[in-house]
Design a protein around this motif. Structure first.
Motif, PDB file in Angstrom:
ATOM      1  N   ARG A 184      14.127  42.863 -53.862  1.00  0.00           N
ATOM      2  CA  ARG A 184      14.757  44.143 -53.747  1.00  0.00           C
ATOM      3  C   ARG A 184      14.621  44.933 -55.167  1.00  0.00           C
ATOM      4  N   PRO A 185      14.363  44.579 -56.881  1.00  0.00           N
ATOM      5  CA  PRO A 185      14.724  45.139 -57.451  1.00  0.00           C
ATOM      6  C   PRO A 185      13.078  45.551 -57.284  1.00  0.00           C
ATOM      7  N   TRP A 186      11.921  45.087 -57.088  1.00  0.00           N
ATOM      8  CA  TRP A 186      10.752  45.471 -57.683  1.00  0.00           C
ATOM      9  C   TRP A 186       9.680  46.302 -56.225  1.00  0.00           C
ATOM     10  N   ILE A 187      10.636  46.563 -55.071  1.00  0.00           N
ATOM     11  CA  ILE A 187       9.854  47.099 -54.157  1.00  0.00           C
ATOM     12  C   ILE A 187      10.086  48.215 -53.677  1.00  0.00           C
ATOM     13  N   ASP A 188       9.719  49.432 -53.247  1.00  0.00           N
ATOM     14  CA  ASP A 188      10.140  50.278 -53.377  1.00  0.00           C
ATOM     15  C   ASP A 188       9.481  51.022 -51.446  1.00  0.00           C
ATOM     16  N   LEU A 189       8.822  50.325 -50.516  1.00  0.00           N
ATOM     17  CA  LEU A 189       8.468  50.557 -49.247  1.00  0.00           C
ATOM     18  C   LEU A 189       7.892  49.783 -48.486  1.00  0.00           C
ATOM     19  N   TYR A 190       8.452  49.210 -47.314  1.00  0.00           N
ATOM     20  CA  TYR A 190       8.591  48.485 -46.587  1.00  0.00           C
ATOM     21  C   TYR A 190       8.499  48.704 -45.300  1.00  0.00           C
ATOM     22  N   LYS A 191       7.011  48.281 -45.015  1.00  0.00           N
ATOM     23  CA  LYS A 191       6.170  48.642 -43.274  1.00  0.00           C
ATOM     24  C   LYS A 191       6.779  46.479 -43.016  1.00  0.00           C
ATOM     25  N   VAL A 192       7.754  47.498 -41.157  1.00  0.00           N
ATOM     26  CA  VAL A 192       7.352  45.988 -41.173  1.00  0.00           C
ATOM     27  C   VAL A 192       7.220  46.260 -38.800  1.00  0.00           C
ATOM     28  N   ASP A 193       6.295  44.551 -38.712  1.00  0.00           N
ATOM     29  CA  ASP A 193       5.146  45.063 -37.649  1.00  0.00           C
ATOM     30  C   ASP A 193       6.953  44.195 -36.744  1.00  0.00           C
ATOM     31  N   LEU A 194       6.953  45.049 -35.911  1.00  0.00           N
ATOM     32  CA  LEU A 194       8.327  44.856 -34.964  1.00  0.00           C
ATOM     33  C   LEU A 194       6.955  44.537 -33.207  1.00  0.00           C
ATOM     34  N   LYS A 195       6.792  43.141 -33.425  1.00  0.00           N
ATOM     35  CA  LYS A 195       5.645  43.474 -31.983  1.00  0.00           C
ATOM     36  C   LYS A 195       6.788  43.330 -30.672  1.00  0.00           C
ATOM     37  N   SER A 196       7.560  43.114 -30.825  1.00  0.00           N
ATOM     38  CA  SER A 196       8.257  42.684 -29.633  1.00  0.00           C
ATOM     39  C   SER A 196      10.169  43.570 -29.428  1.00  0.00           C
ATOM     40  N   PHE A 197      10.923  43.087 -28.432  1.00  0.00           N
ATOM     41  CA  PHE A 197      11.614  42.875 -28.472  1.00  0.00           C
ATOM     42  C   PHE A 197      12.399  42.347 -27.354  1.00  0.00           C
ATOM     43  N   ASP A 198      11.964  41.092 -27.582  1.00  0.00           N
ATOM     44  CA  ASP A 198      11.654  40.119 -26.887  1.00  0.00           C
ATOM     45  C   ASP A 198      11.425  38.753 -26.822  1.00  0.00           C
ATOM     46  N   ASP A 199      13.029  37.897 -26.770  1.00  0.00           N
ATOM     47  CA  ASP A 199      12.663  36.712 -27.884  1.00  0.00           C
ATOM     48  C   ASP A 199      11.412  36.494 -27.409  1.00  0.00           C
ATOM     49  N   ARG A 200      11.303  35.831 -26.263  1.00  0.00           N
ATOM     50  CA  ARG A 200      10.252  35.393 -25.719  1.00  0.00           C
ATOM     51  C   ARG A 200       8.619  35.046 -25.619  1.00  0.00           C
ATOM     52  N   HIS A 201       8.369  36.226 -26.319  1.00  0.00           N
ATOM     53  CA  HIS A 201       6.961  37.133 -27.385  1.00  0.00           C
ATOM     54  C   HIS A 201       7.276  36.512 -28.318  1.00  0.00           C
ATOM     55  N   ASP A 238       5.093  46.574 -23.617  1.00  0.00           N
ATOM     56  CA  ASP A 238       4.777  47.867 -22.839  1.00  0.00           C
ATOM     57  C   ASP A 238       5.338  47.964 -21.991  1.00  0.00           C
ATOM     58  N   SER A 239       6.616  46.722 -21.327  1.00  0.00           N
ATOM     59  CA  SER A 239       7.648  47.101 -20.543  1.00  0.00           C
ATOM     60  C   SER A 239       8.454  48.893 -20.657  1.00  0.00           C
ATOM     61  N   SER A 240       8.458  49.056 -19.949  1.00  0.00           N
ATOM     62  CA  SER A 240       9.537  50.594 -20.365  1.00  0.00           C
ATOM     63  C   SER A 240      10.786  49.932 -20.565  1.00  0.00           C
ATOM     64  N   THR A 241      11.291  48.374 -19.883  1.00  0.00           N
ATOM     65  CA  THR A 241      12.635  48.491 -20.728  1.00  0.00           C
ATOM     66  C   THR A 241      12.920  47.539 -22.288  1.00  0.00           C
ATOM     67  N   GLU A 242      11.980  47.173 -22.224  1.00  0.00           N
ATOM     68  CA  GLU A 242      11.447  46.300 -23.131  1.00  0.00           C
ATOM     69  C   GLU A 242      11.567  47.250 -24.430  1.00  0.00           C
TER      70      GLU A 242
END
Length: 376
Positions: A184-201, A238-242
């Protein structure tokens, strides 16, 4: 003759005490990533680079798996110092094993025998001086999973901050409360790669979705500038639901979080799905806007995704930053981060003055770099 593993295991220091607990029978519990591995004596965690020797956890130190000078747009950060040069460094290892990893030579180096990357001896001072020589404004830990090498990143970032540089992570986001507080004290920017919205994936990739979602929430609450990327893979995520679920989740945290949807192309071990088409990106981007996200970007297919490469004012729709791939074609954000037409605030980290773009493509540092290969 020493192996790559031998070299990596020689270049270590004891992990910061905030990132592990000592357990009984010389075991340790690591908190560098969401696996929270209980590691027996003599063994490594899931990441393959943090290991337990006689009841002490050791973490990577004193080398990089590679360095590169990138436009910050490649990371991608679109709301942080457009046009800036991001001096990017990484180590080896990862806590996931994505079959489509585009940085597999470094991230899978101790897991896959065909992934071999010769490390370079480095110090925080040398990396920062190298970044300054090349005109870097941002120092970014990337290419492998930076969370599992957080002690090294913080040492580099301390030096970078003292030199006036901005710092950032490009990460899978599989964090813990402990490692985020450490950073926290040392970082300004953070990109998260959110690979899916399904725990199975996520289980297919070697992880769980829970820690990633919690990391996104925590980073936003901490005030770190956050951007999200989803690599859109036909037939996988890439499903619409996800996509509706993912976009709704981000909008529920803040509609101002930029969401980048990028195009998959066959890489590493994943050669079954078709490459992502422009119409696939446009469909996902429309879902993001429908969810209320104000800054949705479609990437990796320059010139084929309409205005989804550009930043527009969410109030009056004025064009603020026009892009083609990594190239910034025009820039109109004011010094205080506002639209010049209607004065609406545009969330992000904006420079007081746009100084043009140093490079619109990645390049390797010049030979005068002081980093030298560690010989086997």
């Amino acid at each position: 003759m020493p192996t790559l593993r031998d070299i990596v295991y020689r270049h270590v220091r004891e992990s910061d005490s905030r990132l592990y607990d000592k357990l009984d029978r010389d075991r340790v519990r690591c908190y560098a990533c969401g696996h929270c591995c209980p590691i027996p004596e003599g063994q490594a965690g899931v990441c393959k680079v943090r290991y337990n020797r006689e009841g002490t956890l050791y973490a990577p130190w004193g080398y990089v798996g590679g360095v590169q000078c990138d436009p910050i747009e490649k990371k991608p950060f679109f709301h942080a110092y457009p046009g800036a040069l991001a001096y990017s460094f990484g180590m080896l290892g990862c806590d996931l094993h994505c079959a489509y990893c585009q940085n597999w030579v470094t991230s899978q180096a101790l897991r896959d025998p065909s992934a071999v990357s010769q490390p370079l001896a480095a110090s925080p001072e040398a990396l920062v001086q190298d970044a300054l020589r090349h005109g870097g404004k941002v120092l970014v830990s990337t290419y492998n999973e930076p969370l599992i090498t957080s002690e090294w990143a913080v040492a580099v970032f301390k030096e970078a901050k003292a030199a006036g540089l901005v710092t950032g992570f490009v990460s899978n986001g599989n964090g813990t409360p402990q490692v985020l507080e450490f950073l926290r004290p040392w970082i300004d920017l953070y990109k998260v790669d959110l690979k899916s919205f399904d725990d199975r994936h996520y289980h297919q990739l070697g992880g769980r979705i829970g820690p990633i979602l919690e990391t996104i929430r925590r980073l936003h609450d901490m005030g770190v500038w956050l951007e999200i990327v989803t690599l859109l893979i036909p037939g996988f995520n890439d499903s619409s639901t996800e996509l509706h679920g993912l976009a709704d989740f981000l909008a529920g945290i803040s509609p101002d979080i930029p969401w980048h949807i990028t195009a998959f192309h066959k890489d590493y071990k994943m050669d079954d799905p078709a490459n992502t088409r422009p119409e696939d990106l446009l469909r996902a981007a429309a879902i993001g806007r429908e969810a209320g996200l104000r800054y949705v970007y479609a990437g990796n297919l320059p010139g084929m995704v309409g205005d989804f490469e550009d930043t527009r004012c969410p109030e009056c729709d004025q064009l603020l930053v026009k892009r083609y791939g990594y190239f910034v074609e025009s820039y109109r954000v004011t010094a205080d981060g506002r639209c010049p037409s209607c004065k609406a605030a545009v969330p992000g980290r904006w420079a007081e003055k746009y100084e043009g773009q140093i490079a619109d493509h990645p390049f390797l540092p010049q030979r005068r770099s002081s980093l030298v290969t560690i010989l086997y």
